[in-house]
Design a protein around this motif. Structure first.
Motif, mmCIF file in Angstrom:
data_model
loop_
_atom_site.group_PDB
_atom_site.id
_atom_site.type_symbol
_atom_site.label_atom_id
_atom_site.label_comp_id
_atom_site.label_asym_id
_atom_site.label_seq_id
_atom_site.Cartn_x
_atom_site.Cartn_y
_atom_site.Cartn_z
ATOM 1 N N TRP A 69 -2.612 3.326 -1.052
ATOM 2 C CA TRP A 69 -1.352 3.031 -1.735
ATOM 3 C C TRP A 69 -1.476 1.803 -2.628
ATOM 4 O O TRP A 69 -0.799 1.719 -3.665
ATOM 5 C CB TRP A 69 -0.225 2.834 -0.731
ATOM 6 C CG TRP A 69 -0.323 1.585 0.119
ATOM 7 C CD1 TRP A 69 -0.927 1.443 1.322
ATOM 8 C CD2 TRP A 69 0.216 0.294 -0.225
ATOM 9 N NE1 TRP A 69 -0.811 0.147 1.774
ATOM 10 C CE2 TRP A 69 -0.105 -0.570 0.853
ATOM 11 C CE3 TRP A 69 0.932 -0.210 -1.311
ATOM 12 C CZ2 TRP A 69 0.264 -1.919 0.853
ATOM 13 C CZ3 TRP A 69 1.308 -1.545 -1.307
ATOM 14 C CH2 TRP A 69 0.967 -2.387 -0.237
ATOM 15 N N ARG A 70 -2.312 0.841 -2.307
ATOM 16 C CA ARG A 70 -2.460 -0.352 -3.150
ATOM 17 C C ARG A 70 -3.060 0.009 -4.505
ATOM 18 O O ARG A 70 -2.625 -0.497 -5.541
ATOM 19 C CB ARG A 70 -3.331 -1.395 -2.446
ATOM 20 C CG ARG A 70 -2.692 -2.000 -1.200
ATOM 21 C CD ARG A 70 -3.613 -3.020 -0.556
ATOM 22 N NE ARG A 70 -3.057 -3.594 0.655
ATOM 23 C CZ ARG A 70 -3.150 -3.058 1.861
ATOM 24 N NH1 ARG A 70 -3.808 -1.904 2.019
ATOM 25 N NH2 ARG A 70 -2.605 -3.648 2.910
ATOM 26 N N ARG A 71 -4.071 0.885 -4.475
ATOM 27 C CA ARG A 71 -4.669 1.301 -5.743
ATOM 28 C C ARG A 71 -3.694 2.146 -6.541
ATOM 29 O O ARG A 71 -3.633 2.030 -7.771
ATOM 30 C CB ARG A 71 -5.970 2.067 -5.483
ATOM 31 C CG ARG A 71 -7.107 1.151 -5.035
ATOM 32 C CD ARG A 71 -8.334 1.936 -4.599
ATOM 33 N NE ARG A 71 -8.948 2.671 -5.678
ATOM 34 C CZ ARG A 71 -9.946 3.542 -5.505
ATOM 35 N NH1 ARG A 71 -10.434 3.756 -4.302
ATOM 36 N NH2 ARG A 71 -10.474 4.168 -6.532
ATOM 37 N N ALA B 96 -0.499 1.784 -6.504
ATOM 38 C CA ALA B 96 0.463 0.822 -7.055
ATOM 39 C C ALA B 96 -0.117 0.148 -8.303
ATOM 40 O O ALA B 96 0.585 -0.029 -9.315
ATOM 41 C CB ALA B 96 0.820 -0.226 -6.004
ATOM 42 N N ALA B 97 -1.414 -0.220 -8.236
ATOM 43 C CA ALA B 97 -2.059 -0.845 -9.391
ATOM 44 C C ALA B 97 -2.126 0.129 -10.565
ATOM 45 O O ALA B 97 -1.918 -0.259 -11.725
ATOM 46 C CB ALA B 97 -3.466 -1.307 -9.016
ATOM 47 N N PHE C 142 -7.342 -5.929 -10.315
ATOM 48 C CA PHE C 142 -6.963 -5.723 -8.920
ATOM 49 C C PHE C 142 -7.658 -4.491 -8.348
ATOM 50 O O PHE C 142 -8.137 -4.510 -7.208
ATOM 51 C CB PHE C 142 -5.442 -5.552 -8.800
ATOM 52 C CG PHE C 142 -4.977 -5.254 -7.398
ATOM 53 C CD1 PHE C 142 -4.824 -6.273 -6.465
ATOM 54 C CD2 PHE C 142 -4.692 -3.945 -7.004
ATOM 55 C CE1 PHE C 142 -4.404 -5.999 -5.167
ATOM 56 C CE2 PHE C 142 -4.276 -3.659 -5.714
ATOM 57 C CZ PHE C 142 -4.128 -4.698 -4.795
ATOM 58 N N THR C 143 -7.733 -3.418 -9.142
ATOM 59 C CA THR C 143 -8.406 -2.197 -8.691
ATOM 60 C C THR C 143 -9.884 -2.451 -8.437
ATOM 61 O O THR C 143 -10.445 -1.998 -7.424
ATOM 62 C CB THR C 143 -8.235 -1.084 -9.747
ATOM 63 O OG1 THR C 143 -6.845 -0.859 -9.971
ATOM 64 C CG2 THR C 143 -8.883 0.208 -9.271
ATOM 65 N N ARG D 242 -10.249 -4.365 -5.187
ATOM 66 C CA ARG D 242 -10.062 -3.500 -4.019
ATOM 67 C C ARG D 242 -11.306 -2.641 -3.797
ATOM 68 O O ARG D 242 -11.744 -2.460 -2.654
ATOM 69 C CB ARG D 242 -8.837 -2.586 -4.211
ATOM 70 C CG ARG D 242 -7.511 -3.293 -4.093
ATOM 71 C CD ARG D 242 -7.238 -3.798 -2.705
ATOM 72 N NE ARG D 242 -7.303 -2.722 -1.724
ATOM 73 C CZ ARG D 242 -7.250 -2.926 -0.403
ATOM 74 N NH1 ARG D 242 -7.158 -4.146 0.062
ATOM 75 N NH2 ARG D 242 -7.304 -1.906 0.444
#
Length: 299
Positions: free
Chosen positions: A134-136, A138-139, A288-289, A292
C-alpha cells in the motif's frame, strides 16, 4: 532517452564513483535530447532516430565482439521473439519521445516522462507478479497527481500533445519490465545486443522511406548525437558496474535538471509553475518508491 542496462561484470560498489558516473550519464543524455530536438525540428523524426540507431547497433556489435564467445555467444537466446519485441518497443518509445520534444520542448516533456519509475512500480504486479504494497501504491498515486498538475486536464490551457511524453513514459516502463522478465533467462549482454540490432533493423525498414538531404552542419550535429548516445550508454554501464543500482538511481533525476537548463538557455523555453511543482511531486514520489524497493531488497 537512456537505453542501457546494468553491466554484467562484478560490482565494486564504489558508490561515490557510481554517483559521478550517473550524473555524467544524465548530462550526456540531456545533451542528446537537446540535439534530437534540434534535428527533429528540421528533419523528420524517423530519419533522425534511424541514423542514431545505425551507430548504436555498431556499438553493441563492437561490445559483443569483445565479449567471451563473440557475437554468436552474445546473440544466443531462447526467447528471440521477446528480445525483438523489446528492441522494437524501445525504438518506438524513442520516436514518440523525440516527437514530443518538437511539440512541447525539453522541459515539459521530461517533467512528465520522469513518472516512468512509478509506472514500472504500478505495472510490476500484473506483468511480473511482484508484490506492490500500500505504501508504494500511495506513492504511485501521489506521483500521478503530480502528472495531472503538469497536464492540467479539464482547464482551458490543457494541450492534448502533453499526453505524448506520458505515452513515452508508459512505453519505457513496459520496456523496463519486459527487460526484467527477459533477464530471467538471458544475460545483460544478450539483451543489450538485441536492443540495438532489433531497433536498428525495424527503424531502417521505416526510416529509409523518409530520407531527407541534410546540410553539412547538421551532419556534424548528427555525428555528435551518435557519439553522445554511445558515451551515455558507456557511462551508464560503468555506473552500474561500479555501484548498486539502488544507490545511484536517485541521481538519474538530474536528467530533468540538465534538460531544463538546455531548454531555457538554448531553446527559450519557460518553466511554468505547474510544471515545476508537478515535477517536484513526481520526483518525491519516485524517490520514496526507490527507497522502499531498496529497503525491501535489503530485507
Amino acid at each position: 532517452m537512456s537505453t542501457a542496462t546494468a553491466g554484467s561484470t562484478p560490482q565494486s560498489n564504489n558508490v561515490p564513483m557510481g554517483i559521478l558516473l550517473m550524473i555524467g550519464a544524465t548530462i550526456v543524455f540531456a545533451l542528446q535530447d537537446g540535439i534530437s530536438r534540434h534535428l527533429a525540428g528540421t528533419y523528420n523524426t524517423y530519419m533522425v532516430v534511424m541514423v542514431r540507431y545505425w551507430f548504436f547497433a555498431a556499438f553493441v556489435v563492437f561490445l559483443a565482439m569483445r565479449t567471451p564467445g563473440g557475437i554468436r555467444g552474445v546473440a544466443r537466446t531462447s526467447q528471440l521473439g521477446l528480445q525483438i519485441f523489446r528492441g522494437v518497443l524501445l525504438v518506438g518509445e524513442i520516436c514518440v519521445a523525440v516527437y514530443g520534444f518538437t511539440l512541447l520542448g525539453l522541459v515539459e516533456s521530461q517533467a512528465v516522462f520522469i513518472c516512468y519509475p512509478l509506472l514500472v512500480a504500478a505495472l510490476s504486479g500484473p506483468v511480473l507478479g511482484e508484490s506492490v504494497g500500500w505504501r508504494r501504491w500511495a506513492a504511485i498515486g501521489v506521483g500521478l497527481i503530480g502528472v495531472l498538475i503538469i497536464l492540467q486536464p479539464g482547464t482551458g490551457v490543457f494541450d492534448p500533445a502533453a499526453l505524448i511524453p506520458f505515452a513515452s513514459a508508459l512505453m519505457f516502463a513496459v520496456y523496463g519490465l519486459v527487460t526484467r522478465y527477459a533477464a530471467r533467462r538471458d544475460s545483460t549482454a544478450t539483451s543489450f545486443f538485441w536492443t540495438g540490432i532489433a531497433g536498428m533493423v525495424f527503424m531502417t525498414l521505416i526510416g529509409i522511406w523518409f530520407w531527407e538531404p541534410m546540410s553539412q552542419g547538421d551532419w556534424l550535429w548528427m555525428a555528435l548525437l551518435c557519439v553522445s548516445g554511445v558515451t551515455g550508454h558507456w557511462l551508464l554501464i560503468k555506473c552500474y558496474e561500479m555501484a548498486e543500482a539502488s544507490a545511484v538511481q536517485p541521481f538519474a533525476y538530474f536528467h530533468l535538471v540538465w534538460a531544463a537548463i538546455l531548454g531555457v538557455s538554448i531553446f527559450g523555453e519557460v518553466i511554468r509553475l505547474n510544471v515545476a511543482s508537478g515535477a517536484a511531486i513526481i520526483i518525491a514520489a519516485g524517490l520514496f518508491t526507490l527507497w522502499r524497493e531498496s529497503r525491501k531488497a535489503r530485507a
